[in-house]
Every structure is written in structure tokens, then in C-alpha cells.
Motif scaffolding. Structure first.
Motif, short mmCIF file in Angstrom:
data_model
loop_
_atom_site.label_atom_id
_atom_site.label_comp_id
_atom_site.label_asym_id
_atom_site.label_seq_id
_atom_site.Cartn_x
_atom_site.Cartn_y
_atom_site.Cartn_z
N UNK A 190 0.84 -1.21 0.00
CA UNK A 190 0.00 0.00 0.00
C UNK A 190 0.87 1.26 0.00
N UNK A 191 2.04 1.19 0.64
CA UNK A 191 2.95 2.35 0.63
C UNK A 191 3.49 2.54 -0.78
N UNK A 192 3.87 1.42 -1.41
CA UNK A 192 4.34 1.49 -2.81
C UNK A 192 3.27 2.15 -3.69
N UNK A 193 2.03 1.68 -3.52
CA UNK A 193 0.94 2.22 -4.35
C UNK A 193 0.73 3.70 -4.10
N UNK A 194 0.86 4.11 -2.83
CA UNK A 194 0.64 5.50 -2.47
C UNK A 194 1.75 6.39 -3.05
N UNK A 195 2.98 5.91 -3.00
CA UNK A 195 4.10 6.67 -3.59
C UNK A 195 3.86 6.84 -5.10
N UNK A 196 3.49 5.74 -5.74
CA UNK A 196 3.28 5.79 -7.20
C UNK A 196 2.08 6.66 -7.55
N UNK A 197 1.01 6.53 -6.76
CA UNK A 197 -0.22 7.28 -7.05
C UNK A 197 0.02 8.78 -7.01
N UNK A 198 0.94 9.21 -6.13
CA UNK A 198 1.20 10.65 -6.01
C UNK A 198 2.31 11.12 -6.96
N UNK A 199 2.74 10.22 -7.85
CA UNK A 199 3.77 10.61 -8.82
C UNK A 199 5.14 10.79 -8.20
N UNK A 200 5.40 10.07 -7.07
CA UNK A 200 6.67 10.23 -6.37
C UNK A 200 7.63 9.06 -6.63
N UNK A 201 7.29 8.23 -7.61
CA UNK A 201 8.13 7.08 -7.93
C UNK A 201 9.54 7.56 -8.30
N UNK A 202 10.53 6.97 -7.69
CA UNK A 202 11.91 7.38 -7.98
C UNK A 202 12.34 8.55 -7.12
N UNK A 203 11.40 9.40 -6.76
CA UNK A 203 11.76 10.55 -5.91
C UNK A 203 11.87 10.09 -4.44
#
Lengths: 225, 346
Positions: free
Chosen positions: A162-175
Motif C-alpha cells: 500500500x505504501x508502494x501504491x501511495x508513492x506511485x499514485x502521487x507521482x513520487x516514484x523514484x523521488x
């Protein structure tokens, strides 16, 4: 000389001698300074304990816990002595830590926090049973590039997704990098990928080395901490 | 041969018709009866109905009392969180340090509703199944009770840095342990299974194991009115199993999936019963074919060992494990030929 002091400190930590270990560090600090006691004595010994733990498993949880306590004790003294001038007053970056939703096994997380703080990281510890949204909110609020999530059991580890999904959902992937830890990840390495984490550390003592490596990667990719 | 006779044959080394099989299906009973986990872990009748369903579905030989050690947390005043698909967890310890726990009055604590639940489930399980099957109560030793009451970090802090307080606490948990274990026996349990964690050098220092843990276990085990099986508690046992050899009333060891039976047998001696070692918590990730092959390997490895019970290692078998995976274990054990003469000890 320094080798024998390191050996003596290592032996004392492995015998769970908290008071004696602090005395060894104090003696070195009186002659060579507190910064040197950290850089030349404490850090190499902790690193050695981390390597032994990871490679041979011949370090008990109690010995690692004592190592963390000694690091915590001594870093508190370093902070007192050199509140502004020490190299340790400049933080390497910040990390958000917590046990994932439904997980209450806090010891590993607390140990990771101690070792990260001792190595110069700013730690925002959210405690147990933390929802995914709270991890990402805190990372955004504090400008942290790392979220460290702990779980002891398979069932709770899966909530890290769910944390992975939340990071990705907010466009923070890689950041924002997601680091998973806890006993279950040591036993089942494949879980790191299953929950969508970017990395894991084999134990609490080697966690600072992992975060240092990840931060170098972020910086070399053009980012900042 | 009845299940109980088959299991006792593994303990005494007597002849047997096939291997006894004991899977940790405490939790799984809730799936078979569709019982919500809160009800399952608070209503002794619902729990026992679940175990009867396990018996009727899989026909295993050994049955366990509720694997819900957090009942102890609740009895001492701590808080617990219940889940829909897994056993409860301690969410708040009863004490933050050893100081509070060492002064706690345990008189009549066995009348606390959470402990009454454990004892009542044991009595009813024994009434329902003990004539034919072995019944094992699940509990904790005096050195492993404190983490369930004050949290593992506070217990580590106490046992490492405040030996006097740690000893006081273990005196109290020792009395509590002896009282509860003997009540389990009086309620019909054939043996008590104890996960051992704080006498493992992977967890605690060797000095504490030798000078504190083992003397406390020895003193308290000698007061028991029945036998114990020591469980690996989530970590391999090989490195310290020989140090457990002289503990009184211990009839066997439930080993980790990463322990090798041959190593453990060499270190534990010929007389102790060994239980294990297909991993229970990952049984949901495997196919029946893989499970059958793993079971066959374990059974071949133990061929000729009179003191062996085929068991799952680790914690409870998860709720989402397909029933055909569990059936595959039981069938593999029941159908194993492997050239054994089943004569028992010679």
C-alpha cells in the motif's frame, strides 16, 4: 594501538558490556576527541559487527541491541559536547520510519532508528501500525527521500504494498525510495520485490550503509537530499 | 492403531503402523467452521468446534489448544488487536519496564477470563478428542513470558542491564508458568508445547543463557506434572539444542524447517522425540505436488528413527492455505512406504 582498542570494544560489545564499552570510547575521546572516537573506533566496530551478523549470523539479537544502545549513549555525549561544531551536527538527510499498518513488532524498527541517527541521519519515527498514507504524508512534509517500513510477519508485510501504491499514485516514484525491513524479509528475500520495495538491509547495523548507498545513487542521478 | 497410540509410540520408541502427523492447524479450524477470529479466540466452544472440523477434514493425529499467546498479554492488562485473517497481536504491553511487572500480583490470575478461555478450550478439546488423539497445550516458558507482558525491547533491556529485576520477574513468571502448565495437564493436555526464544544464543548472550535462562527453566520444569515439547520459536535450534539436554520433563523438540534432523538427532541424543519440519506458514505458497515431494524427503530422512513425529514447523498454518495442500501432507505421511519396518526401537 587503535586496532587493539577496536578489538577491545568489539569484545566488550559482544559480551554486552554497555558501561565498559562506553568507558573505552570515553578514554579514547579524552585523548583524541569525540569525533575521532566515533569515526575511528565506534563506526568501524559497528560495521564489523554488522558484517559478522550478515555473513555468519553469529551475532545475537541481544548483542546487536547492546551495540545500538552503546551507539545511542555515545552519540548523545557527542551531541552534548559539540552541539554545533561536530561533523555530526550536519545531517546526511532524513528518513521516515515506521511499522506498517497492523504490525506491532517495534524492536527492529527502533534499532534501525538508533543506528541511522548514530550515523548522522535525521529520523522521523512514526511508531507502530502506521497507515500507508501517513508514511507518504510525513515524507512529503519533511522532504524525506526515504521511507523505511518494518514488518515482522508475512501477513503484515503485504500491507507494505500500500505504501508502494501511495508513492506511485502521487507521482513520487523514484523521488522517494521505499526500504522494507523485518525478520520476514531476511527469511524470504523475494518478498522485497513482492511488496514493491526498492531495497532491504540484512540487519539494523548495516542499515546506515544501505541508506548511504541509496543517497549516493539519488545524487548521482541528479537528485538532492 | 489409534492416533494417540501412534503418537505415544513415537515418544516411547515402540512399534507403529505409520508416522504420527501433527500439523499446527489451530487457526485453520476457524476457516473450516466459518468462525470470525474474535469469536474463535474468545469462545472455547467455537474453538473446539474448529478443531473437530480439522479432525473430520484431515484426520491428523495431534491437536493443539488455541495458539493465541496474546491471551497472556490481556490477562496481565495489556492490549491486543484482533485481525480478520490472522491471530491477534499485542498492541500495547501491560508494563513499559520491569519495575511494574516485578511488583504485579499474580494470585488467582488463572481466573482471568482470557486464561479461563485457554483452560476451558483445553478441557473441552480433551473431552472431545483426547481418548483417540494427542492434545497439546501451547504456552510459554518463564523466560519467554515477559516479552508478551512488557514487550520484547523492555524485556531485553531488563535481562541485559538489570539482572536483579530480571530474576525477580522470572520468579514470578516461573510460578505463573508452573501453575498454568499443571492446569493444562489437569485439563487433559497430554503435553505442553513451549516455544523457546530467550534461551537461544541467536537471541540472547551465551552468558545469560547459561547463567540465567537454563537454571530458571530447569527449576521450573522439574515442578511439572507432565511432559514438555520445546518448539524452535522461529529460529533454528541446532546451535543450542545440546544445552537443553538436561532439562527435566522434556520429551522432544519441534525443530525449525532449516534445521537438519540428522544434526539435531546427533546433538539431542537417541531418546528425544523430534517433530517437524515442513514449513507451516508457507504451505499456502506451494503446490500439492511440491508438498508431497518435500514430505517424502523428510520421511525418507527419518526412516529408521523410532522417535519421530511428522509436524509442521513454524507458526500456525495460514488461513488462506488451500485445503488440498494440507491434505497432501497428511496423504504423503499416510501413504509413505519407504521400506520402513515400523518395529520401533530395537
Amino acid at each position: 594501538m587503535i586496532e587493539s582498542v577496536r578489538e577491545q570494544l568489539l569484545k566488550t560489545i559482544l559480551e554486552a558490556g554497555r558501561v565498559e564499552a562506553n568507558a573505552i570510547l570515553e578514554r579514547w575521546a579524552e585523548t583524541n576527541g569525540y569525533d575521532d572516537a566515533v569515526i575511528s573506533v565506534l563506526e568501524p566496530v559497528l560495521e564489523k559487527i554488522g558484517v559478522i551478523w550478515e555473513s555468519t549470523q553469529n551475532i545475537s539479537l541481544a548483542q546487536a541491541y547492546v551495540a545500538g544502545k552503546i551507539a545511542e549513549d555515545f552519540m548523545a555525549k557527542v551531541s552534548e559536547k559539540y552541539s554545533d561544531s561536530s561533523c555530526y551536527s550536519t545531517k546526511k538527510g532524513s528518513v521516515v520510519l515506521g511499522n506498517i499498518e497492523d504490525d506491532y513488532h517495534s524492536l527492529g524498527r527502533k534499532m534501525v532508528g538508533i543506528f541511522l541517527k548514530s550515523a548522522g541521519w535525521e529520523v522521523y519515527d512514526l511508531g507502530n501500525d502506521v497507515p500507508a498514507v501517513d508514511f507518504v504524508d510525513e515524507a512529503v512534509k519533511t522532504g524525506s527521500r526515504f521511507i523505511g517500513v518494518s514488518a515482522m510477519m508475512y501477513t503484515t508485510a503485504m500491507n507494505i504494498k500500500k505504501v508502494r501504491n501511495e508513492i506511485d499514485r502521487r507521482g513520487l516514484t523514484g523521488r522517494i525510495k521505499l526500504i522494507a525491513g523485518g525478520a520476514v524479509f531476511r527469511l524470504r528475500r523475494e518478498l522485497v520485490g513482492e511488496v514493491g520495495a526498492d531495497a532491504t538491509a540484512g540487519n539494523a547495523i548495516v542499515a546506515p550503509a544501505l541508506f548511504d548507498k541509496l543517497s549516493r545513487e539519488l545524487i548521482s542521478a541528479g537528485g538532492s537530499l | 492403531m489409534k492416533s494417540l497410540e501412534r503418537t505415544m509410540a513415537a515418544v516411547t520408541g515402540g512399534p507403529y503402523d505409520r508416522r504420527s502427523v501433527g500439523l499446527t492447524l489451530s487457526l485453520y479450524g476457524a476457516r473450516l467452521t466459518g468462525c470470525p477470529l474474535y469469536d474463535f479466540y474468545t469462545d472455547a466452544d467455537r474453538y473446539v468446534q474448529g478443531q473437530i472440523a480439522v479432525k473430520n477434514t484431515f484426520d491428523t493425529d495431534i491437536f493443539y489448544t488455541p495458539f493465541v499467546l496474546t491471551a497472556i498479554t490481556e490477562a496481565f492488562g495489556g492490549e491486543v488487536k484482533y485481525f480478520k485473517t490472522s491471530p491477534p497481536n499485542m498492541s500495547k504491553p501491560a508494563f513499559k519496564s520491569g519495575a511494574g511487572l516485578s511488583k504485579f500480583d499474580i494470585s488467582n490470575i488463572e481466573r482471568h477470563p482470557r486464561l479461563v478461555y485457554l483452560l476451558e478450550a483445553t478441557r473441552r478439546l480433551a473431552d472431545a478428542l483426547a481418548a483417540d488423539n494427542a492434545v497439546a497445550a501451547v504456552f510459554l516458558s518463564p523466560i519467554d513470558l515477559p516479552p508478551l507482558i512488557m514487550g520484547i525491547d523492555a524485556w531485553l533491556e531488563t535481562i541485559l542491564f538489570n539482572e536483579t529485576e530480571a530474576k525477580k520477574i522470572m520468579e514470578m513468571t516461573g510460578d505463573f508458568f508452573v501453575n498454568m502448565a499443571n492446569l493444562f495437564f489437569a485439563s487433559g493436555a497430554h503435553f505442553v508445547a513451549l516455544p523457546v526464544v530467550f534461551c537461544n544464543p541467536a537471541i540472547i548472550t551465551r552468558r545469560i543463557v547459561d547463567e540465567m535462562a537454563l537454571p530458571v527453566l530447569s527449576a521450573n520444569f522439574s515442578k511439572l506434572k507432565g511432559p514438555l515439547v520445546l518448539h524452535h520459536g522461529g529460529a533454528p535450534m541446532t546451535s543450542f539444542i545440546s544445552s537443553l539436554a538436561s532439562l527435566p520433563n522434556v520429551i522432544g523438540y519441534a525443530i525449525d524447517q532449516t534445521d537438519k534432523f540428522s544434526d539435531v538427532r546427533n546433538l539431542a541424543g537417541e531418546g528425544k522425540t523430534l517433530l517437524g519440519n515442513i514449513d507451516g506458514p508457507t504451505l499456502n505458497k506451494k503446490t500439492p505436488e511440491l508438498i508431497r515431494a518435500q514430505c517424502a524427503n523428510i520421511l525418507k530422512d527419518r526412516a529408521g528413527d523410532p522417535h519421530f513425529i511428522f509436524s509442521s514447523s513454524g507458526a500456525d498454518i495460514p488461513l488462506d492455505t488451500p485445503p488440498e495442500n494440507i491434505a497432501a501432507v497428511v496423504e504423503a505421511v499416510k501413504n509413505f512406504a519407504g521400506g520402513e519396518d515400523h518395529a520401533g526401537k530395537r
